[in-house]
Design an enzyme around this catalytic site. Structure first.
Site, PDB file in Angstrom:
ATOM      1  N   CYS A  11     -10.049 -25.154  20.995  1.00 52.17           N
ATOM      2  CA  CYS A  11      -8.848 -25.117  20.549  1.00 52.17           C
ATOM      3  C   CYS A  11      -7.745 -25.474  21.366  1.00 52.17           C
ATOM      4  CB  CYS A  11      -8.602 -23.407  20.482  1.00 52.17           C
ATOM      5  SG  CYS A  11      -7.080 -22.700  19.838  1.00 52.17           S
ATOM      6  N   CYS A  19      -1.358 -26.305  15.563  1.00 56.27           N
ATOM      7  CA  CYS A  19      -2.571 -26.597  15.991  1.00 56.27           C
ATOM      8  C   CYS A  19      -2.469 -27.809  17.002  1.00 56.27           C
ATOM      9  CB  CYS A  19      -3.602 -27.043  14.677  1.00 56.27           C
ATOM     10  SG  CYS A  19      -5.371 -27.506  15.014  1.00 56.27           S
TER      11      CYS A  19
END
Length: 256
Positions: free
Chosen positions: A197, A72
């Protein structure tokens, strides 16, 4: 057990941050799902544990809100900011996370996270790409993001049989503008649209590099602005950095 936590966000991608240097947090999927639930828990796109590492500055363990794990980018930047508050690091660090060891640094208000080199950029057709930046990303170029049903179309592509062997893919919809690229993302592991994201923004930034955009590529997400820096070389891209803000929202305690 009383669990103290901090809540951080990076361009609207939000995370529960936990000081787990004593490794007391029970890594149970149902607990992670409950804590990330926006109605019955704290609410977040993911949960992050910061632990001691024998050789590096720290270890970061990342869970999506469904309990699965992946790299991430926004979470890595928030994890670094949290590690700063724990006095583990100052303005730069070397840490281990899901896919290996990464560099990260603070530069003014922005946190710069270095991703691994990318040599495979798969152009599916004139509107679609597949690029893995540590997490898998399917990219669709659209004329207008507002005319796109992000959730239903994103869910369809996320579950294509093409990606079944890798537990699906994230899906990014990109609108190409003269000075930047606007994106919206359907995130695997959250199973919904997220406001941002980081690894998806990076994938879109590299795609933009293939289309003639110069580094750094400005990426506009629903939750704010990111920058993707890179060097284009003969066999792909190197020196890839994702830059953006990482901000603390609040802290608190919950009984688990």
């Amino acid at each position: 057990m009383e669990l103290h936590f901090s809540k951080y966000q990076g361009t609207g991608n939000d995370f529960i941050l936990i000081d787990d240097r004593d490794q007391s947090f029970p890594q149970k999927i149902d607990l992670i799902q409950k804590l990330c639930d926006r109605k019955f828990g704290i609410g977040a796109d993911g949960l992050i544990l910061i632990q001691d590492h024998p050789n590096l500055d720290y270890r970061m363990i990342y869970f999506n809100s469904d309990g699965s794990q992946s790299l991430c980018g926004n979470g890595s930047r928030c994890g670094f900011s949290f590690a700063q508050t724990l006095k583990l690091v100052s303005d730069s660090a070397t840490f281990e996370t899901t896919d290996g060891i990464h560099q990260i640094r603070q530069d003014g208000k922005l946190v710069h996270f270095q991703l691994f080199d990318v040599s495979q950029l798969n152009q599916i057709n004139d509107k679609e790409w597949y690029i893995n930046t540590g997490s898998p990303h399917h990219i669709v170029i659209v004329e207008n993001l507002n005319d796109t049903d992000i959730v239903s179309e994103g869910r369809r592509i996320r579950n294509l049989t093409t990606y079944s062997s890798q537990n699906g893919t994230n899906v990014n919809f990109a609108q190409l503008l003269q000075s930047k690229v606007k994106i919206r993302t359907y995130e695997r592991g959250v199973e919904d649209e997220t406001l941002s994201c980081g690894t998806g923004a990076t994938a879109v930034g590299l795609m933009a590099g293939e289309l003639g955009y110069k580094s750094p590529v400005q990426i506009e997400t629903e939750g704010g602005n990111l920058e993707v820096h890179f060097k284009k070389v003969a066999d792909g891209y190197t020196d890839i950095w994702l830059a953006g803000p990482a901000e603390k929202v609040f802290e608190g305690s919950v009984t688990i």
